[in-house]
Design a protein around this motif. Structure first.
Motif, PDB file in Angstrom:
ATOM      1  N   TYR A   1       1.079  -1.183   0.013  1.00 13.66           N
ATOM      2  CA  TYR A   1       0.173   0.316  -0.299  1.00 13.66           C
ATOM      3  C   TYR A   1       0.759   1.227   0.043  1.00 13.66           C
ATOM      4  O   TYR A   1       2.059   1.438   0.495  1.00 13.66           O
ATOM      5  CB  TYR A   1      -0.644   0.131   1.359  1.00 13.66           C
ATOM      6  CG  TYR A   1      -2.228  -0.868   0.908  1.00 13.66           C
ATOM      7  CD1 TYR A   1      -1.995  -1.982   1.168  1.00 13.66           C
ATOM      8  CD2 TYR A   1      -3.613  -0.537   0.773  1.00 13.66           C
ATOM      9  CE1 TYR A   1      -3.979  -3.194   1.259  1.00 13.66           C
ATOM     10  CE2 TYR A   1      -4.657  -0.746   0.515  1.00 13.66           C
ATOM     11  CZ  TYR A   1      -4.056  -2.300   0.693  1.00 13.66           C
ATOM     12  OH  TYR A   1      -5.449  -3.531   0.527  1.00 13.66           O
TER      13      TYR A   1
ATOM     14  N   GLN B   1       0.961   5.465   0.675  1.00 15.24           N
ATOM     15  CA  GLN B   1       0.422   6.518   1.739  1.00 15.24           C
ATOM     16  C   GLN B   1       0.535   8.255   1.319  1.00 15.24           C
ATOM     17  O   GLN B   1       2.072   8.078   1.624  1.00 15.24           O
ATOM     18  CB  GLN B   1      -0.172   5.973   2.772  1.00 15.24           C
ATOM     19  CG  GLN B   1      -0.067   7.591   4.193  1.00 15.24           C
ATOM     20  CD  GLN B   1      -1.075   6.733   4.843  1.00 15.24           C
ATOM     21  OE1 GLN B   1       0.006   6.260   5.677  1.00 15.24           O
ATOM     22  NE2 GLN B   1      -1.767   6.937   5.840  1.00 15.24           N
TER      23      GLN B   1
ATOM     24  N   GLU C   1      -3.772  11.431   3.568  1.00 14.51           N
ATOM     25  CA  GLU C   1      -4.611  10.469   2.798  1.00 14.51           C
ATOM     26  C   GLU C   1      -4.141   9.353   4.291  1.00 14.51           C
ATOM     27  O   GLU C   1      -3.234   8.937   4.674  1.00 14.51           O
ATOM     28  CB  GLU C   1      -4.386  10.159   1.760  1.00 14.51           C
ATOM     29  CG  GLU C   1      -4.480  11.937   0.696  1.00 14.51           C
ATOM     30  CD  GLU C   1      -4.455  11.825  -0.673  1.00 14.51           C
ATOM     31  OE1 GLU C   1      -3.777  12.142  -1.455  1.00 14.51           O
ATOM     32  OE2 GLU C   1      -4.032  10.141  -1.353  1.00 14.51           O
ATOM     33  N   GLY C   2      -4.955   8.395   3.094  1.00  9.70           N
ATOM     34  CA  GLY C   2      -5.426   7.685   3.722  1.00  9.70           C
ATOM     35  C   GLY C   2      -4.451   6.166   2.437  1.00  9.70           C
ATOM     36  O   GLY C   2      -4.571   6.703   1.854  1.00  9.70           O
ATOM     37  N   PRO C   3      -3.916   4.952   3.622  1.00 11.40           N
ATOM     38  CA  PRO C   3      -3.349   4.100   2.412  1.00 11.40           C
ATOM     39  C   PRO C   3      -4.259   3.822   0.851  1.00 11.40           C
ATOM     40  O   PRO C   3      -5.480   3.783   0.581  1.00 11.40           O
ATOM     41  CB  PRO C   3      -3.164   2.969   3.284  1.00 11.40           C
ATOM     42  CG  PRO C   3      -3.345   3.329   4.874  1.00 11.40           C
ATOM     43  CD  PRO C   3      -3.994   4.699   4.575  1.00 11.40           C
TER      44      PRO C   3
END
Lengths: 113, 113
Positions: free
Chosen positions: A36, A38, A42-44
């Motif tokens: 992921y 990120q 922000e979110g991943p």
């Protein structure tokens, strides 16, 4: 005990260089390994993933390698760009219904122009 | 567009205070998750749910309650907040069928003073 370990914790590379992030895991039953990405604030978001039946998966400048015997995986970024500056998480889980992801501690990547 | 929306974006509370973090997903996903993100620890799972009315305990549940009121809504409750719960909280959703992508919200930054 951390089941998924990531290194390094932070990394700086020059624009155009190759970035290598590594990850190891404990549980030999894990068979699904996503990475992921990120960005700050922000979110991943899923970048690339691999199943244990494969040893390599490529998506543009990003390639993930998997070594089942050593229980290790890596993420390679070729021609690194300043826009790749972000925190990268590896994760692991079983590939079945309801399996939950276990995340590594993350690597903060900075790509300098 | 399918999404995960968290509120509030930022929250400050005092020690012993009562806090509720909200999450709504429009992905029609079965699974929802609450994670906390701390430097060096990556993302750690607090609670998760596979449907309305269901709750599963994650890896770091102490001091947290959660409730899934509908398919779309998942709440994280801190009834006696402590400074150790100062963190960045993420909600995520997934189909939960095998190796499925997690969609994360943008996070809630909580400060307990």
């Amino acid at each position: 005990q951390q089941q998924v370990r990531q290194s390094p914790q932070s990394l700086t590379v020059w624009e155009g260089g190759t970035t290598v992030l590594t990850c190891s895991y404990e549980d030999s039953t894990f068979n699904y390994f996503p990475w992921y990405q990120q960005f700050p604030g922000e979110g991943p978001a899923l970048l690339i993933s691999i199943l244990s039946v494969s040893d390599k998966k490529e998506d543009g400048r990003f390639t993930t390698f998997f070594n089942k015997r050593e229980k290790k995986l890596s993420l390679h970024i070729i021609d690194s760009q300043p826009g790749d500056s972000a925190t990268y998480f590896c994760a692991a889980s079983l590939n079945n219904a309801g399996a939950k992801l276990t995340f590594g501690g993350g690597t903060r990547l900075t790509v300098r122009p | 567009e399918a999404a995960v929306t968290q509120s509030p974006r930022n929250k400050v509370t005092v020690t012993g205070g009562n806090v509720t973090l909200s999450c709504r997903q429009t992905n029609s996903h079965n699974y929802m998750y609450w994670y906390r993100q701390d430097t060096g620890h990556g993302l750690r799972l607090i609670h998760y749910s596979y449907g309305a009315g269901n709750l599963q305990i994650g890896d770091v549940p102490d001091g947290y309650k959660a409730t899934r009121t509908t398919q779309e809504d998942f709440f994280l409750l801190l009834e006696l907040a402590s400074p150790s719960q100062t963190s960045l909280y993420f909600c995520a959703s997934s189909e939960g069928q095998g190796a499925s992508d997690y969609t994360f919200g943008s996070g809630t930054r909580l400060l307990v003073i």
